[in-house]
Enzyme design. Structure first.
Site, PDB file in Angstrom:
ATOM      1  N   GLU A  24      -9.366   7.566   2.831  1.00  0.00           N
ATOM      2  CA  GLU A  24      -9.014   6.154   2.739  1.00  0.00           C
ATOM      3  C   GLU A  24      -9.930   5.280   3.597  1.00  0.00           C
ATOM      4  O   GLU A  24     -10.025   5.468   4.819  1.00  0.00           O
ATOM      5  CB  GLU A  24      -7.563   5.919   3.202  1.00  0.00           C
ATOM      6  CG  GLU A  24      -7.165   4.451   3.015  1.00  0.00           C
ATOM      7  CD  GLU A  24      -5.945   4.020   3.805  1.00  0.00           C
ATOM      8  OE1 GLU A  24      -5.566   4.702   4.765  1.00  0.00           O
ATOM      9  OE2 GLU A  24      -5.388   2.963   3.458  1.00  0.00           O
TER      10      GLU A  24
ATOM     11  N   SER B 228       0.801  -1.233   0.000  1.00  0.00           N
ATOM     12  CA  SER B 228       0.000   0.000   0.000  1.00  0.00           C
ATOM     13  C   SER B 228       0.830   1.278   0.000  1.00  0.00           C
ATOM     14  O   SER B 228       0.302   2.337  -0.332  1.00  0.00           O
ATOM     15  CB  SER B 228      -0.921   0.020   1.225  1.00  0.00           C
ATOM     16  OG  SER B 228      -1.886  -0.990   1.096  1.00  0.00           O
TER      17      SER B 228
END
Ligand SMILES: *[C@@H]1O[C@H](CO)[C@@H](O)[C@H](O)[C@H]1NC(C)=O
Ligand SMILES: *[C@@H]1O[C@H](CO)[C@@H](O)[C@H](O)[C@H]1NC(C)=O
Ligand SMILES: [Zn+2]
Length: 531
Positions: free
Chosen positions: A358, A128
């Site tokens: 997010e 990520s």
């Protein structure tokens, strides 16, 4: 003789085939304890013809929005693979009592979409931080590094040079006078947001305690990620910072029910700094209108028109899973609540803003093979996007929904229409039920298999397991204590100014450039010079 034998063999195979087929059809496909949600509409020929006409009309009505994007909001579902989107859609529809498959997550009606290639410079399957570096800084890099180019080797602090440090879209937005910020359900120093403001040879260097021994000697300039957020530009100028991770900011974190301190994967500050308090000191020194909050109650008490800068740190570790917030009545905002608060602070500026939101715990649930929790987090991500769309005008706001990488969860078996997506799909050829969502690897391997009376590996009979619960660890094929990401492409959905830039298979690094082009900021100012 030869021919006769072959004929017998063919006949035998044909007979066996019939036998397999007949047992297949006579076998109960659905375990008796599986819930099936009814389909409300009659899906006959006329229905599908009318449905297709609607879709044709929608496609023909699509127009290009060539406005300059005053605002850009990037919604990043961490680990939200295409399978997760499909299952999340079914899950959310079924939560509303529908069969589920026909339900649409709000972004599934966006006019433009693309496939995104997620590989790293050095890995086929990415993490990520490197992917965030791609879609926020516009440059692909090495696995587990953040905010730096591929000249930086993992955990090699010496390889971080000034030239290797990348500018993110947050810098481009600030330079254009826009407000900037991020909201995450993970720690504010975690992988995804870190690429907005930090440069680090490892995403794990979130606080001083996780820097390798000797770093201060070898690389005196190396700062942990939390310090970079609070002390350095551009983090120091972010209008909105919201998420969890208090223990990375300060060593005085206190555990309460539902708000643990993560010693294994998190970081607890050991250098005596209190970066949470330091943020307030810094804002006061700059004469800024500001607020720093630790709870949802305190967040609600902030009047957005009184502040230009807000720091919200709602958990010691990641912000709790949404189902735990509900079950334990935690004083933590939902992702939608944080998104609304962020937009209300950002939209006060006439120059516009960039916001990253997010949904970070979709990924973390998958890593633990907690499929049902991953779907619930996907539903909360959808809630946040719905909330944002009710607050912004897509004539001037580019809204993008995408993911950083895939996961190894599959939707498998032949479940009936409307069958509970959190339950079993059907009986496999070993006579045992299989959860509809299963993983190719992860901690769910433990307890998935037994040794049968012949000494062979066999699946455990899961019939009496509570498969639909949020805590249920779904089956996995191979053991890995943290399930891995997947290497398949992710999807990107876009609406608003220049959303039609997204229309093919794109490199993930293209996303940062396309957002900048749409907003006339950063490296893509050429089209803005035209009348
Ligand atoms: C927020 O502040 C503005 C301006 O100071 C004021 O007009 C408004 O009523 C306040 N809102 C609330 C909910 O207190
Ligand atoms: C699996 O367990 C269920 C419930 O205990 C039982 O009814 C079923 O017969 C078992 N299946 C097999 C193949 O052993
Ligand atoms: Zn992950």
């Amino acid at each position: 003789m030869m021919i006769a034998r072959r004929t017998i063999l063919v006949l035998a195979v044909a007979f066996l085939g019939t036998l397999v087929e007949s047992t297949y059809h006579s076998r109960p496909l659905v375990p008796s304890n599986v819930k099936v949600f009814p389909t409300a509409r009659a899906e006959d020929q006329a229905f599908w013809y009318a449905e297709a006409q609607n879709e044709i009309a929608q496609s023909l009505a699509r127009t290009e929005n060539n406005n300059v994007a005053k605002n850009v909001i990037l919604f990043l579902g961490d680990g939200m693979s295409v399978a997760t989107i499909t299952a999340g859609r079914i899950y959310k529809g079924q939560q509303l009592g529908q069969s589920g498959e026909e339900y649409k997550l709000v972004w599934e009606d966006f006019p433009d979409l693309a496939m995104i290639k997620t590989y790293d410079v050095d890995r086929q399957v990415p993490d990520s931080a490197s992917t965030a570096t791609a879609y926020l800084c516009g440059v692909k890099s090495n696995y587990y590094t953040t905010g730096v180019d591929s000249s930086v080797k993992l955990e090699d602090c010496m390889s971080v040079t000034e030239e290797s440090k990348l500018s993110s879209i947050a810098v481009w937005a600030l330079e254009a006078g826009k407000r900037t910020g991020f909201v995450t359900s993970t720690r504010v120093s975690h992988a995804t947001p870190s690429a907005l403001y930090a440069h680090s040879a490892s995403r794990e260097w979130e606080c001083d305690a996780s820097l390798p021994l000797g770093t201060a000697l070898r690389c005196p300039d190396t700062k942990d990620i939390a310090r970079q957020l609070i002390e350095d530009y551009p983090g120091s100028d972010f209008n909105v910072i919201m998420g969890g991770g208090y223990s990375c900011l300060s060593g005085d974190a206190v555990e309460t029910p539902g708000d643990p301190i993560n010693l294994e994967y998190g970081c607890v500050r050991a250098d005596g700094r209190n970066l949470f308090d330091q943020w307030t000191i810094n804002q006061e020194a700059k004469g800024r209108r500001h607020a720093a909050v630790r709870t949802f109650t305190d967040l609600k008490a902030v009047n957005a028109s009184d502040v230009d800068y807000i720091l919200g740190v709602f958990a010691n570790d990641h912000v709790a899973y949404e189902h735990l917030k509900r079950e334990l009545n935690l004083d933590m905002p939902t992702l939608a609540d944080m998104t609304e608060a962020a937009i209300s602070v950002l939209q006060a500026s006439d120059a516009g803003y960039f916001l990253l939101v997010e949904g970070g715990r979709i990924d973390l649930a998958h890593h633990d093979n907690l499929a049902n929790t991953a779907l619930d987090e996907t539903a909360a991500f959808d809630d946040a996007i719905r909330r944002a769309l009710s607050l912004v005008n897509t004539e001037e706001t580019l809204v993008i929904v995408t993911s950083d990488h895939s996961h190894v969860a599959t939707i498998n078996g032949y479940p009936h229409r409307g069958q509970d997506i959190t339950g079993f799909s059907g009986i496999m050829d070993d006579g045992l039920p299989l959860p509809t969502i299963t993983y190719t690897n992860g901690p769910g391997w433990i307890g998935s298999y037994v040794v049968d009376e012949n000494g062979n590996a066999a699946r455990r009979n899961l019939t009496d397991d509570d498969v639909t619960s949020y805590d249920y660890v779904h089956s996995a094929g191979a053991l890995r204590y943290s399930e891995t990401h997947g290497g398949d492409d992710v999807a990107l959905f876009a609406v608003g100014p220049m959303s039609h830039l997204f229309q093919r298979t794109h490199e993930q690094s293209f996303i940062a450039h396309a957002m900048a082009y749409a907003a006339c900021i950063g490296p893509n100012l050429d089209h803005c010079a035209q009348p």
